[in-house]
Structures are given as C-alpha cells and as structure tokens.
Scaffold this active site. Structure first.
Site, PDB file in Angstrom:
ATOM      1  CG  ASP A 100      -2.299   0.435   0.989  1.00 37.67           C
ATOM      2  OD1 ASP A 100      -2.458   1.528   0.405  1.00 37.67           O
ATOM      3  OD2 ASP A 100      -3.235  -0.286   1.350  1.00 37.67           O
ATOM      4  CG  ASP A 201      -4.793   5.461   1.017  1.00 38.45           C
ATOM      5  OD1 ASP A 201      -5.702   4.636   1.177  1.00 38.45           O
ATOM      6  OD2 ASP A 201      -4.723   6.536   1.639  1.00 38.45           O
ATOM      7  CD  GLU A 255      -9.092   4.324  -1.668  1.00 41.05           C
ATOM      8  OE1 GLU A 255     -10.036   3.973  -0.965  1.00 41.05           O
ATOM      9  OE2 GLU A 255      -8.149   5.009  -1.220  1.00 41.05           O
ATOM     10  CG  HIS A 328      -9.200  -1.728   4.429  1.00 46.83           C
ATOM     11  ND1 HIS A 328      -8.987  -1.772   3.067  1.00 46.83           N
ATOM     12  CD2 HIS A 328      -8.760  -0.523   4.832  1.00 46.83           C
ATOM     13  CE1 HIS A 328      -8.435  -0.626   2.679  1.00 46.83           C
ATOM     14  NE2 HIS A 328      -8.287   0.148   3.733  1.00 46.83           N
TER      15      HIS A 328
HETATM   16  C1  NOJ Z   1      -8.456   4.831   1.917  1.00 44.91           C
HETATM   17  C2  NOJ Z   1      -8.118   3.649   2.766  1.00 44.91           C
HETATM   18  O1  NOJ Z   1      -8.556   2.467   2.137  1.00 44.91           O
HETATM   19  C3  NOJ Z   1      -8.768   3.891   4.105  1.00 44.91           C
HETATM   20  O2  NOJ Z   1      -8.737   2.751   4.922  1.00 44.91           O
HETATM   21  C4  NOJ Z   1      -8.067   5.056   4.738  1.00 44.91           C
HETATM   22  O3  NOJ Z   1      -8.673   5.362   5.962  1.00 44.91           O
HETATM   23  C5  NOJ Z   1      -8.108   6.284   3.832  1.00 44.91           C
HETATM   24  N1  NOJ Z   1      -7.817   5.972   2.465  1.00 44.91           N
HETATM   25  C6  NOJ Z   1      -7.115   7.312   4.288  1.00 44.91           C
HETATM   26  O4  NOJ Z   1      -5.810   6.860   4.053  1.00 44.91           O
END
Ligand code: NOJ
Ligand code: CA
Length: 554
Positions: A100, A201, A255, A328
């Site tokens: 990640d 992320d 993401e 998650h």
């Molecule tokens: C996306 C992540 O998947 C999530 O778990 C996280 O809280 C936020 N981005 C901030 O990094």
C-alpha cells in the site's frame, strides 16, 4: 480488437489487513509470523498476489494509513527481515507482493511533519499545507472527510495545517518537487526489495486546487471538489511512471473515489499516456447507499448492474478493470448484497458474480469463507475514527444512542475488520491471547478449518472458481454482454472469446424468479461448470432458488 495479455491481468489478488489476519505471537494483533504461517493456505486457495494494507510504522490513528516511517515495518507486525522473508516465500509459491502506498498524507508523527512544525524555515515546512488563518477562522471552509474541520491550528507557528482525513493525517504538499522525489525514493526502496507493485491510497486526491478555494458546504468533506482529480494529478502520476515504474516489471492500482469510466480512461487506457494499470472505483459500492456509505438503502440491483456493465464495456479492449466487492473500508458483502440467512448460497453467488467478469479480481480476507458482519453492542466497542466522527455528525441531526448504534452496525467499515475465523477453537484460532478486536461469535459455524473439510463449502467454491478462471482464458480475456437488463432480481451476463461463450446467471433474491435463456443461448446442451445448488437437468427456463448462481460454458 486484440487484447494485450499481461501477468497482472491473469492474477488474482488477496488483500491482507494485517492487524486482523493472523496473530503469530499471542499479543492479540495479527503479524508477519501469522502471515508466513498462512502462505500455503493462500497458495492452495489459488491466489497469486497479496496486497498488504499498510505494514509500516504507524501510531494507528487510522490503523496504518497514518505512516510515521515509510521504510520500516511496524514492530507490532514484525521486522524488515521478516518482511523480506515473506517476499521470498511468497515468490517461491508463485505469489507477488503488492504494498500500500499512502502518500496523500503522512502521520503527524512522521519526522517530516515534526521538523516542519518545529521550524517555519525548515525545508520540511513546505512538505505540508501550512497556512495563516483568516482572522479567527481557518484558511478556508474545508471539512475533513474523517474528523471535523480540515484545518488544525498550531499555536507556536500561528498557522494551520491541512488534513483531509484525520487530524493525525496531515496532507502532503505534492506540488513541492522535493515531496515527489521522496515518493519516488520510497517506491524504489520497496521495488528494489522485490515487491511487485503498489495499491495507491486515495491517489486521486494528491493534487489540490491552486489557492485552496472554499468548497460547496457539506456535512462532511467540504472542499472535496477541489482535490478530487486535481489540476496536476495526471502530471504527477506520469512523473512517477516515467521516473520509477517504467524501470521495473511492476503493477499499480490506484484508489479512486467518485471515479467514472470515461475519466478513468485518461489514466489507465493502454497507450503511451497510461499512468496506472488499474483503478478501484466505487460505483457498484453505491448501489445500497444514498450519497454517503453511512446512509444505507435497500440494494438496488439495477444500479449495481449498471455500474458493473458500464465499466466492463468502457474498459474492454484497451483498459483493464479492478474487480472487488469487499475491502477493509466496507461492511461484509453477504450482509449488503446477499443474505445472512442464505449465507453460504449468497457468498458463492457473489463470488461468481464478480470474479467471472473481465478484470483482475481482488478478494478480501475472510471473504473466501463468507464472513459476515458482527454486532457491536455499544459505541465503546468501536475503534475507528470514522465511526466516532459519524456519531458526532448524526448527533447533530438528533440521531444518538441505540438509533446510532443500529446505523453503525450496518454501515461501519469495522464490520470487515474483525479477526479472520481460522477454526472453531477459542478466538477462532486467530490468536492465543486476547484479540485486539472481538472475534465474530459466529466463528463456530463459519471458519476455515471446517470449510476445508467440506467439499460444498464457500471456501471450496472459491477454489473451484479460481481454478476455472486460471484454466479458461475466456474468463480472463472474453468480451462482456449483459442480458435481462430490466430485471431487478437477476443479474445475467455472457462472455465470449475465440469462439467460446459462457453465461453467468445470478439471483439476488430468496424468491423464485423465472429465468429464460437469452436468444441464441441453448443451455440444454451447455456444460454447467459452477453452481450453488444441485441441478438435475439443464433447461432453457427455470425458477431460481434463493441466491442461486449458475455458470454455463457453451
Ligand atoms: C483509503 C483507505 O482504504 C482507508 O482505509 C483510509 O482510511 C483512507 N484511504 C485514508 O488513508
Ligand atoms: Ca502479534
């Protein structure tokens, strides 16, 4: 159109959220010793990559998504040496490792932030967004998506810093070339160690609009339009690609909240302008939500089908989909899109529903045994900043106590963070100590060990499904066509590749529904390759059983 073949298109990724995966030393927290002990299990499942949610040093304000040291493994999880061993052992078993990459923000305990907060003249000050207030007010009206206002005041500097997420997650100033150099160094560091790629992320948030203008007022996340796919996003991703990624045989998935297929193509279409391999979009995740994932509605299958089908159509040929139903950040899929009453049947149906589409499938830990949501009995049992923030937001609208608890049990992402249920012994075999988060009490009925022994289990269905995908290029590379589009209970689609065809029929209801094969599909002579109920004879019309799935090869 000739589709380019590639290893990342053929792989199936298993996501590990380390804290709840498997505890190897009895302190109640998942770790790398635990991971090492399960590599054979993962190989046997048939996945060929692992994506690790953050393993780095972190004060855990957001369980690893607040990073204090990008080059080290959190002592809770193990050591760098152990991580190297994980990479080696995974590679031996034909599994790649994806890390990640969290670079929209760091932890406020990262040394860059500490140095920049201690001294305005430090080069690290400009690693973040430090601004003067407007009179007594913060620099603009932005609100965090996690925690109140998006600005935190520092008395010593008489300045505010920006945090789009939690207070302990200050945003990095990606406009500063030195920050981009740091990011590239971090990428090289892990790639040189042998990792095979990154899940990036909230990567679409890294470029903020110039001048940080006020945003349209919202209950949470005001300002979001000024950093979602910001002005320099493409340029920065392109820099990462050319300066780093191009020099390695690696893979990236970004993401991308609120992403649409058309816009995605500007980042992932396979031409010389491509900057990421895949993107995680959220459109199908919105099929049971109204505006935010904290306002759940009954599932609209039509909305879900439309999301999947549009992405399938728009990507086919020269771009590639990331397929997922769980991670998650969301409650369990059986609860949302299937039925707890028909846990086994609906878990299987959901598996085939998305894994038989065109793209790279991602499976979230515990999904392969059909884990379900648990029941949190009071607000104290929750652990996540997002749940606590929502408690405050809902309280403003008069929703408190039991009423809020009911909503949190349905909507909190913590539902996917209970420990993986390995067997029927105490604490589900996750730990010999006290688990950091209570195990779902249904581990006595839903666990890996039992399912390994049962040929008809959800786990064995996943194994069959992944084997089927691996052995049939049509599942990987075939084109996609949706049928029965008007149905609000059936999801039916076909794939086609090199003269072969397959048909996937999924029921999203416990009620019997009359299914009739689409024109040109003769099922009486087709091979039924996957199913979740016994089928006595094949026919072109049948009444579906609760959450039934059938996959035919023609
Ligand atoms: C996306 C992540 O998947 C999530 O778990 C996280 O809280 C936020 N981005 C901030 O990094
Ligand atoms: Ca541990």
């Amino acid at each position: 159109m000739e589709i380019k073949k590639h290893w990342y298109k053929e792989m199936v990724v298993y996501q590990i959220w380390p804290r709840s995966f498997c505890d190897g030393n009895g302190d109640g927290i998942g770790d790398l010793t635990g991971v090492l002990s399960k590599l054979d299990y993962l190989q046997d499942l048939g996945v060929n990559a692992i994506w690790f949610s953050p393993l780095y040093c972190s004060p855990n304000a957001d369980y690893g998504y607040d990073i204090a040291d990008y080059r080290n493994i959190s002592p809770e999880y193990g050591t760098l040496e152990q991580f190297r061993q994980v990479v080696q052992e995974a590679h031996k078993r034909g599994m790649r490792i994806i890390m990640d990459l969290v670079v929209n923000h760091t932890s406020d305990e990262h040394e860059w932030f500490k140095k920049g907060a201690a001294d305005k003249n430090s080069p690290y000050h400009d690693y973040y967004f430090w601004r003067k207030g407007k009179g007594k007010n913060p620099p603009n009206n932005w609100k965090s998506v996690f925690e109140g206002g998006a600005w935190e005041y520092n008395k010593d500097l008489d300045e505010y810093y920006l945090h789009v997420f939690a207070k302990k997650q200050p945003d990095l100033n990606m406009d500063n070339p030195a920050v981009r150099e740091e990011v590239k160094q971090i990428m090289r560091y892990w790639l040189d160690m042998g990792v095979d790629g990154f899940r990036e992320d909230v990567i679409t948030y890294i470029s903020k609009a110039e001048g940080l203008p006020n945003g349209i007022p919202l209950p949470v996340g005001t300002g979001i339009e000024h950093y979602t796919v910001g002005p320099h996003l493409y340029e920065y991703l392109s820099e990462f690609r050319h300066d780093v990624l191009d020099h390695y045989d690696c893979f990236t998935v970004g993401e991308a909240p609120m992403m649409t297929p058309k816009l995605a193509r500007t980042f992932i279409a396979e031409n010389d302008k491509q900057v990421l391999n895949l993107m995680f979009h959220f459109q199908h995740q919105e099929a049971d939500c109204f505006l935010t994932d904290w306002l759940h509605t009954p599932l609209s299958l039509k909305k879900m089908k439309k999301a999947f089908s549009t992405w399938q159509k728009e990507m086919y040929g020269d771009a590639w989909n990331a397929l997922y139903i769980e991670n998650h950040d969301h409650p369990r899929a059986v609860d949302r899109f299937g039925s707890v009453r028909y846990q086994k049947q609906s878990a299987k149906m959901l598996a085939a529903m998305y894994i038989c589409q065109c793209g790279t499938p991602f499976i979230y830990q515990g999904q392969e045994i059909g884990m379900t949501n648990t029941t949190f009995r009071s607000l104290d049992e929750f652990k996540d900043v997002v749940t606590f923030n929502n408690a405050k937001v809902f309280a403003k609208f008069g929703i408190k106590g039991e009423r809020f608890l009911k909503i949190a049990n349905k909507c909190s992402r913590e539902q996917s963070r209970t420990p993986v249920q390995w067997d029927g012994t105490e604490n589900a075999g996750f730990t010999t100590g006290t688990p950091w988060m209570p195990v779902n009490p249904n581990y006595t009925e839903i666990n890996v060990a039992d399912q390994q022994k049962d040929p008809d289990s959800v786990l064995n269905f996943y194994k069959k499904l992944l084997k089927f995908r691996k052995e049939n290029e049509i599942v990987i590379y075939g084109s996609y066509e949706e049928h029965c589009k008007d149905s609000s209970t059936l999801y039916v689609y076909s794939r086609e590749y090199e003269g072969k065809r397959m048909l996937v029929v999924c029921s999203f209801t416990e009620k019997p529904v009359r299914f009739t094969a689409p024109d040109g599909f003769d099922l009486s002579n087709a091979e039924l390759v996957l199913q979740n109920y016994d089928v006595l004879y094949n026919s072109n019309s049948f009444l579906t059983k609760p959450y039934e799935v059938r996959v035919y090869m023609l």
